[in-house]
Design a protein around this motif. Structure first.
Motif, PDB file in Angstrom:
ATOM      1  N   MET A   1       0.854  -1.039  -0.012  1.00  0.00           N
ATOM      2  CA  MET A   1       0.103  -0.058   0.031  1.00  0.00           C
ATOM      3  C   MET A   1       0.882   1.354   0.007  1.00  0.00           C
ATOM      4  O   MET A   1       1.974   1.384   0.679  1.00  0.00           O
ATOM      5  CB  MET A   1      -0.929   0.023   1.135  1.00  0.00           C
ATOM      6  N   LYS A   2       0.626   2.148  -0.803  1.00  0.00           N
ATOM      7  CA  LYS A   2       1.310   3.471  -0.990  1.00  0.00           C
ATOM      8  C   LYS A   2       0.285   4.530  -0.827  1.00  0.00           C
ATOM      9  O   LYS A   2      -0.896   4.166  -0.883  1.00  0.00           O
ATOM     10  CB  LYS A   2       1.919   3.666  -2.287  1.00  0.00           C
ATOM     11  N   ARG A   3       0.902   5.609  -0.278  1.00  0.00           N
ATOM     12  CA  ARG A   3      -0.041   6.907  -0.158  1.00  0.00           C
ATOM     13  C   ARG A   3       0.264   8.091  -1.133  1.00  0.00           C
ATOM     14  O   ARG A   3       1.370   7.926  -1.329  1.00  0.00           O
ATOM     15  CB  ARG A   3      -0.170   7.386   1.181  1.00  0.00           C
ATOM     16  N   LEU A   4      -0.523   8.659  -1.572  1.00  0.00           N
ATOM     17  CA  LEU A   4      -0.274   9.685  -2.213  1.00  0.00           C
ATOM     18  C   LEU A   4      -1.326  11.127  -2.348  1.00  0.00           C
ATOM     19  O   LEU A   4      -2.420  11.030  -2.094  1.00  0.00           O
ATOM     20  CB  LEU A   4      -0.668   9.454  -4.095  1.00  0.00           C
ATOM     21  N   THR A   5      -0.499  12.052  -2.000  1.00  0.00           N
ATOM     22  CA  THR A   5      -1.205  13.358  -1.746  1.00  0.00           C
ATOM     23  C   THR A   5      -1.003  14.206  -2.815  1.00  0.00           C
ATOM     24  O   THR A   5       0.259  14.582  -3.355  1.00  0.00           O
ATOM     25  CB  THR A   5      -0.737  13.979  -0.397  1.00  0.00           C
ATOM     26  N   ASP A 148      -3.596   0.792  -3.849  1.00  0.00           N
ATOM     27  CA  ASP A 148      -3.488  -0.561  -3.609  1.00  0.00           C
ATOM     28  C   ASP A 148      -2.087  -1.131  -4.506  1.00  0.00           C
ATOM     29  O   ASP A 148      -2.496  -2.087  -5.459  1.00  0.00           O
ATOM     30  CB  ASP A 148      -4.803  -1.243  -3.738  1.00  0.00           C
ATOM     31  N   ILE A 149      -1.022  -0.955  -4.289  1.00  0.00           N
ATOM     32  CA  ILE A 149       0.233  -1.213  -5.090  1.00  0.00           C
ATOM     33  C   ILE A 149       1.356  -1.342  -4.049  1.00  0.00           C
ATOM     34  O   ILE A 149       1.191  -0.815  -2.910  1.00  0.00           O
ATOM     35  CB  ILE A 149       0.356  -0.134  -6.055  1.00  0.00           C
ATOM     36  N   ASP A 157      -4.755   2.414 -13.650  1.00  0.00           N
ATOM     37  CA  ASP A 157      -5.951   3.041 -13.555  1.00  0.00           C
ATOM     38  C   ASP A 157      -6.725   2.262 -12.283  1.00  0.00           C
ATOM     39  O   ASP A 157      -6.548   0.963 -12.276  1.00  0.00           O
ATOM     40  CB  ASP A 157      -6.925   3.016 -14.830  1.00  0.00           C
ATOM     41  N   SER A 158      -7.745   2.877 -11.467  1.00  0.00           N
ATOM     42  CA  SER A 158      -8.555   2.160 -10.747  1.00  0.00           C
ATOM     43  C   SER A 158      -7.879   1.404  -9.385  1.00  0.00           C
ATOM     44  O   SER A 158      -8.251   0.413  -8.852  1.00  0.00           O
ATOM     45  CB  SER A 158      -9.549   1.046 -11.443  1.00  0.00           C
ATOM     46  N   CYS A 159      -6.534   1.858  -9.199  1.00  0.00           N
ATOM     47  CA  CYS A 159      -5.934   1.192  -8.092  1.00  0.00           C
ATOM     48  C   CYS A 159      -6.039   2.022  -6.773  1.00  0.00           C
ATOM     49  O   CYS A 159      -5.378   1.724  -5.625  1.00  0.00           O
ATOM     50  CB  CYS A 159      -4.333   1.139  -8.485  1.00  0.00           C
ATOM     51  N   ALA A 160      -6.656   3.084  -6.783  1.00  0.00           N
ATOM     52  CA  ALA A 160      -6.857   4.055  -5.536  1.00  0.00           C
ATOM     53  C   ALA A 160      -7.979   4.465  -4.718  1.00  0.00           C
ATOM     54  O   ALA A 160      -9.061   3.892  -5.431  1.00  0.00           O
ATOM     55  CB  ALA A 160      -6.043   5.156  -5.847  1.00  0.00           C
ATOM     56  N   THR A 161      -7.999   4.737  -3.720  1.00  0.00           N
ATOM     57  CA  THR A 161      -9.345   5.150  -3.063  1.00  0.00           C
ATOM     58  C   THR A 161      -8.829   6.662  -2.637  1.00  0.00           C
ATOM     59  O   THR A 161      -7.696   6.880  -2.003  1.00  0.00           O
ATOM     60  CB  THR A 161      -9.201   4.168  -1.510  1.00  0.00           C
ATOM     61  N   LEU A 162      -9.877   7.495  -2.762  1.00  0.00           N
ATOM     62  CA  LEU A 162      -9.818   8.720  -2.505  1.00  0.00           C
ATOM     63  C   LEU A 162     -10.240   8.809  -0.861  1.00  0.00           C
ATOM     64  O   LEU A 162     -11.407   8.756  -0.730  1.00  0.00           O
ATOM     65  CB  LEU A 162     -10.674   9.658  -3.256  1.00  0.00           C
ATOM     66  N   ASN A 163      -9.236   9.114   0.007  1.00  0.00           N
ATOM     67  CA  ASN A 163      -9.663   9.084   1.589  1.00  0.00           C
ATOM     68  C   ASN A 163     -10.186  10.381   1.960  1.00  0.00           C
ATOM     69  O   ASN A 163     -10.911  10.639   2.991  1.00  0.00           O
ATOM     70  CB  ASN A 163      -8.337   8.699   2.417  1.00  0.00           C
ATOM     71  N   ARG A 164      -9.593  11.453   1.375  1.00  0.00           N
ATOM     72  CA  ARG A 164     -10.284  12.726   1.871  1.00  0.00           C
ATOM     73  C   ARG A 164      -9.740  13.944   0.677  1.00  0.00           C
ATOM     74  O   ARG A 164      -8.767  13.925  -0.151  1.00  0.00           O
ATOM     75  CB  ARG A 164      -9.315  13.165   3.201  1.00  0.00           C
TER      76      ARG A 164
END
Length: 180
Positions: A1-5, A148-149, A157-164
């Motif tokens: 799991m990676k995080r991107l801002t 989710d990587i 494409d389609s590998c993420a969730t927008l948390n905020r």
């Protein structure tokens, strides 16, 4: 799991006579919005392992106002490819992020950042944050995603969730609707 801002640069000035769009500086509201986003970063104890940023003047100035307010020390990797880039180009830039970086901050421009969210985050109709981005990704807005990587090279494409999704007006109503 990676995080991107993702941080869109703050509001720039159209009053300054500059020869190139690349050279437009921030206006006063933009400076204030960037500092408010910096304080938000500090309050939420956010930190970044790598910062990838457009070298446009308005991005540089945005980071100059976010940095002291956040209490962090920034060492951005300036990448000209981010300037007015498409989502596809931004994904290519992210694929070259440091392999050991768990949380990357990318600072750039629209419509690329907005389109990147639409490509990374599936539209399942349940995300209030994604709906807000669809309405408008205003200047100085901050989008926080979980990907989710395991490696940045796997971004797709389609590998993420927008948390905020946080807009300057969410933190200071005076930066609201006429501020974009």
């Amino acid at each position: 799991m990676k995080r991107l801002t993702l941080l869109r640069h703050a509001k720039s000035s159209w009053d300054d006579p500059v020869a190139r769009d690349f050279d437009r500086p921030l206006n006063d509201k933009g400076k204030r919005a960037a500092a408010i986003i910096g304080k938000f970063i500090k309050r939420n104890a956010m930190s970044f392992d790598q910062i990838l940023a457009s070298p446009a003047v308005r991005v540089i100035e945005t980071l100059e106002h976010v940095e002291p307010a956040s209490g962090l020390s920034f060492e951005p990797k300036w990448d000209r490819k981010i300037y007015l880039a498409s989502s596809v180009t931004l994904m290519d830039v992210l694929r070259s992020a440091n392999a050991d970086a768990e949380h990357v901050l990318m600072v750039g421009h629209n419509p690329g950042l907005e389109d990147l969210i639409f490509d990374l985050v599936p539209d399942d109709g349940s995300s209030e944050a994604r709906g807000a981005v669809e309405v408008k990704y205003p200047t100085a807005a901050l989008a926080e995603l979980s990907l989710d990587i395991g490696n940045w090279s796997d971004i797709a494409d389609s590998c993420a969730t927008l948390n905020r999704f946080t807009r300057p007006r969410d933190l200071d109503p005076e930066l609201g609707p006429d501020y974009n």
